[in-house]
Design a protein around this motif. Structure first.
Motif: not given
Lengths: 278, 126
Positions: A245-261
């Motif tokens: 997944i990291l290869m195809v998406t921008d990890p920065k946006k994901l990081r914020v989302f996962f930080a909430f989880i």
């Protein structure tokens, strides 16, 4: 719950934990413990044992690539392992005596801290200066880079970094986590080592740090084969999914989302710790 | 010296990579045996039962289990093999520092090994 159902749930959960762990950069263990204790109702000591197993597996799997590429600083890792293994032995002994509720609360706090840290801005200025002690210990190094061939860097504040590593080891021993966030702070924040070298060296060190607590965990009965195996397989699959997944998406946006989880999981652990005490 | 370092990095890298695959294969064999013999058993891990055994007792019990083709013991063997990968990595580092005649790092590696050995001693009540 029958063993078959339990195994399947565990496998599924571990895949999710491994994926989140790899996407958020926090590692599978730290997401796994809340999942096991809050959802599957497993005692935190068994969850810690299983998390430790997954930490060694993911560290060995990913460190293989880093070591070959020459980014990890092996001397630095070796030297700091004195601090992390000593901390881990102390932590593992402590964890056997600490009540479940205290461990839950401590875990929640470590989780909150790691989540906050994963959102921190990293400064990418290479510092080539080394302190005299770092020079004596041959801690400065170079790492390969696509654009410039090889980048040289220095190392500072060895004593400060070493102490922080002791704390990282202690937490790793108590909680069965890799405590990568704390290791990276010691190297990147205190010793001024480039971020890329810090994360890879931290990953490289996790296996040996975890080894120091693993013998104690085995002797104390934390390691339950029926829990550890599905977790081991699931977390490795999750880590693979995560890296795809990291290869195809921008990890920065994901990081914020996962930080909430992760903040949500942390608060749950702290809450269950307090509830258990009353 | 640089040459030596590259060889060592490759050896460590391969050890880590193949180690994980061996662990997974042994673990899956054990897991299938365990599931096929216990699939309908009820599980309950709500309460932690603290053990206090030396590592040698734990290992002996696993060895007996494996000779009886007990699934859980075979899984445990896989977990021990997993724990051994970083240990072998340390030994490889030690050898490479000896070859480089880097006395300081031979000493540092030995200290780490001693701390790990201490964990065997401190880990249970005598």
């Amino acid at each position: 719950m029958t063993l078959l159902v339990f195994t399947l749930l565990l496998l599924l959960g571990a895949i999710i934990a491994g994926t989140i762990g790899s996407l958020s950069g926090l590692g599978g263990g730290i997401v796994l413990i809340p999942l096991l204790t809050l959802v599957l109702d497993v005692d935190i000591h068994y969850a810690i044992g299983a998390a430790l197993v997954s930490v060694i597996a993911t560290s060995s799997g990913s460190a293989a690539a880093y070591v070959k590429s020459g980014v990890a600083n092996i001397r630095l890792g070796m030297f700091l392992e004195i601090a992390t293994t000593a901390g881990a032995v102390a932590g593992a002994i402590l964890s056997a005596y600490a009540p479940t509720s205290y461990i839950s609360i401590l875990f929640g706090l470590a989780l909150l801290f790691s989540a906050g840290n994963s959102l921190r801005k990293k400064q990418e200025v290479i510092d080539t200066h080394s302190s005299p002690l770092a020079k004596t210990l041959q801690l400065e190094g170079t790492y390969p880079d696509h654009a410039q061939g090889s980048i040289a860097y220095g190392t500072r504040n060895v004593v400060g970094g070493f102490s922080m590593m002791g704390l990282a080891g202690l937490l790793s021993g108590i909680l069965g986590i890799g405590s990568g966030a704390f290791k990276v702070i010691a190297m990147d924040g205190i010793m001024r080592i480039p971020f890329k070298v810090s994360t890879t060296t931290s990953n490289f060190m996790m296996g040996v740090t975890a080894l120091a607590s693993s013998v104690i965990y085995m002797q104390k009965g934390y390691i339950v084969p029926a829990i550890c195996l599905p977790v081991l397989i699931g977390v490795l699959i999750g880590a693979m999914i995560g890296s795809r997944i990291l290869m195809v998406t921008d990890p920065k946006k994901l990081r914020v989302f996962f930080a909430f989880i992760i903040v949500f999981l942390a608060l749950n652990m702290i809450y269950s710790g307090f509830k258990g005490k009353m | 010296m640089k040459m030596n370092e590259t060889i060592m990095q490759n050896a460590v890298g391969n050890l880590l990579k193949y180690g994980v695959w061996i662990v997974l294969s042994v673990g899956i064999v054990g897991g299938l045996i365990f599931l096929s013999t216990h699939a309908d058993a009820t599980v309950d891990y709500r309460d932690f039962v603290e053990n206090d055994r030396s590592i040698f007792e734990v290992l002996r019990e696993i060895a007996v289990g494996i000779s009886e083709m007990d699934g859980a013991s075979i899984i445990y063997l896989a977990i021990i093999l997993l724990f051994l990968t970083p240990f072998v990595r340390l030994i490889l580092s030690l050898i490479s520092f000896i070859l480089e005649k880097d006395l300081m790092y031979v000493l540092i590696t030995l200290i780490v090994l001693i701390i790990i050995c201490c964990s065997v001693y401190f880990g249970y009540a005598h």
